[in-house]
Scaffold this active site. Structure first.
Site, PDB file in Angstrom:
ATOM      1  N   ASP A 177       0.771  -1.250   0.000  1.00  0.00           N
ATOM      2  CA  ASP A 177       0.000   0.000   0.000  1.00  0.00           C
ATOM      3  C   ASP A 177       0.801   1.298   0.000  1.00  0.00           C
ATOM      4  O   ASP A 177       0.445   2.239  -0.683  1.00  0.00           O
ATOM      5  CB  ASP A 177      -0.919   0.039   1.227  1.00  0.00           C
ATOM      6  CG  ASP A 177      -1.933  -1.082   1.235  1.00  0.00           C
ATOM      7  OD1 ASP A 177      -1.740  -2.085   0.526  1.00  0.00           O
ATOM      8  OD2 ASP A 177      -2.926  -0.952   1.965  1.00  0.00           O
ATOM      9  N   GLU A 393       2.621  -9.120  11.312  1.00  0.00           N
ATOM     10  CA  GLU A 393       2.279  -8.619   9.977  1.00  0.00           C
ATOM     11  C   GLU A 393       3.560  -8.330   9.171  1.00  0.00           C
ATOM     12  O   GLU A 393       3.655  -8.659   8.001  1.00  0.00           O
ATOM     13  CB  GLU A 393       1.429  -7.352  10.132  1.00  0.00           C
ATOM     14  CG  GLU A 393       0.849  -6.822   8.831  1.00  0.00           C
ATOM     15  CD  GLU A 393      -0.071  -5.633   9.056  1.00  0.00           C
ATOM     16  OE1 GLU A 393      -0.152  -5.146  10.212  1.00  0.00           O
ATOM     17  OE2 GLU A 393      -0.698  -5.177   8.087  1.00  0.00           O
TER      18      GLU A 393
END
Ligand code: GLC
Length: 425
Positions: A177, A393
């Site tokens: 992103d 993550e």
């Protein structure tokens, strides 16, 4: 039968399976508890790859849930919203995308209007292979049609550059992103009218507002949308999945030839449009300016997923990956950005940290090219990371400390796949 897992690896397996079980909603697996309460498209593909070794039936349900969100255009949305969650549980939620107002969107399920790397055909093939190569026709035949529609959408509505690649219309479509690759094309986006945080996020939201106002139509994306980028990772995944589609066609009795022809086209276009010979790596192309974007990131190695990548390209790519700009100077590779770049930030999301999912993609590509040293390095680094810091993550590439959310599903799922490969080796 290959080597058995060691005690430590068995413990890792059990811990990974536990994460996936805890994140299962009954219909899909959330990327992580709390932060991401819905179903994300490429996360589900990674999750399917891992679940296939743990609970294959659940892997199939995961895919059925995801494809319930597919639009009539073939667009496979990057988020399928969980109706049992509050509508404001995540920003941007259903109120921002307003898919219900789009004639092409499915009824009875809210989705985003963007897509994500099309890893699904490759994941579906891996699911079949994990079950010993026997295709469950009742599952595979309808799924194959959905995958064909997904690829047809990319070929028809997203070849905005006209050279045979699919374009991203939003950084969130990349899966990476906030990669520094998007900084320059984003700078050209007018953030006015979308004031949300006062930062770059406004540009992300402004892009969504523009797409939504135009009904997410292909003509708007082609002619007027300000952010149009051809990305090597997205297109390498698209190519690998196109090859997988040909194999799935064989399994379902469909004609594989159109997929083989499509793969040839994407392979040629990747080399022609995104290979930067002087830099020895692949780069993203800003379709609006026509220029390659001079940031070197982990996405530039993803074309290793192309089984036909020529040796004259594989060699410099492997050299760069092992150099002091990436794996050679970090204890826990692969950093997502060149550590010598000004944009590099060891703690910031896709601007430096190591992720399990990008490591897995490169490991998979390295195995296909017989790059044993690279594959072993990626395997070892990934397993050490989760052993040391858990299924986080993302991770600091220098000391391996965990960042972002805990109990991240795709990190856990891909470790199941890595351990399975080890067991089978
Ligand atoms: C973030 C990541 C993206 C992922 C999503 C859900 O947006 O950048 O890759 O799909 O979270 O995990």
């Amino acid at each position: 039968m290959g080597p058995r897992l060691t005690g430590d690896e068995t413990a890792l397996w059990v811990a990974a399976a536990r994460v996936l079980d805890a994140n299962w909603t009954g219909a899909a697996t959330v990327p992580s508890p709390g932060l991401y309460p819905h179903q994300w498209s490429w996360d589900s593909a990674f999750i399917g790859i891992g679940l296939a070794h743990h609970l294959p039936e659940r892997a199939r349900t995961e895919f059925l849930s995801l494809f319930r969100g597919q639009w009539a255009t073939g667009l496979l949305p990057h988020i399928v919203f969980n109706p049992t969650e509050a509508r404001d549980a995540y920003f941007p939620g259903p109120e921002v995308w307003r898919s219900a107002a789009q004639p092409a969107a499915p009824r009875g399920v809210d989705t985003s209007g963007l897509t994500q790397p099309p890893l699904h055909a490759l994941a579906a093939l891996r699911m079949v292979q994990a079950s010993g190569g026997t295709a469950d026709r009742a599952f595979l035949t309808p799924l194959y049609s959905c995958l064909v529609a997904q690829h047809a959408y990319l070929a028809r509505d997203r070849d905005i550059g006209g050279g045979g690649l699919a374009s991203l219309c939003h950084p969130w479509e990349s899966g990476l992103d906030d990669s520094p690759v998007w900084d320059s094309p984003l700078a050209a986006v007018d953030p006015r009218g979308a004031a949300y945080s006062g930062g770059d996020h406004d540009r992300y939201v402004a892009l969504v507002a523009g797409m939504r106002a135009a009904g997410y139509r292909a003509e708007y994306l082609r002619d007027d949308h300000p952010f149009v980028v051809e990305d090597p990772l997205f297109n390498a995944v698209y190519l690998a999945s196109t090859h997988a589609l040909a194999e799935l066609a064989d399994l379902t009795g469909a004609d594989p030839r159109p997929h083989r022809e499509a793969a040839d086209r994407i392979h040629g276009a990747l080399l022609e449009r995104l290979w930067d010979e002087s830099a020895g790596c692949f780069r993203a192309r800003d379709v609006r300016t026509g220029c390659l974007i001079p940031e070197t990131t982990v996405a530039g190695f993803a074309p290793l997923l192309d089984p036909e990548l020529p040796a004259a390209v594989v060699r410099p790519l492997a050299d760069l990956l092992l150099s002091a700009r990436f794996a050679g100077a970090t204890g826990y590779p692969v950093p997502t950005c060149d550590i010598q770049s000004e944009a590099f930030d060891r703690g910031a999301y896709w601007r430096g940290p190591t992720w399990v999912n990008t490591n897995w993609l490169l490991w998979f590509g390295a195995c296909a090219h017989g790059l044993g040293t690279v594959a072993d390095l990626l395997f070892g680094s990934t397993v050490r990371l989760v052993r040391q810091s858990g299924f986080r993550e993302y991770f600091d590439p220098f000391d391996g400390s965990g960042r972002g959310s805990h109990d991240f599903s795709s990190s856990a799922a891909l470790v199941l796949d890595l351990l399975t490969a080890r067991r089978g080796s």
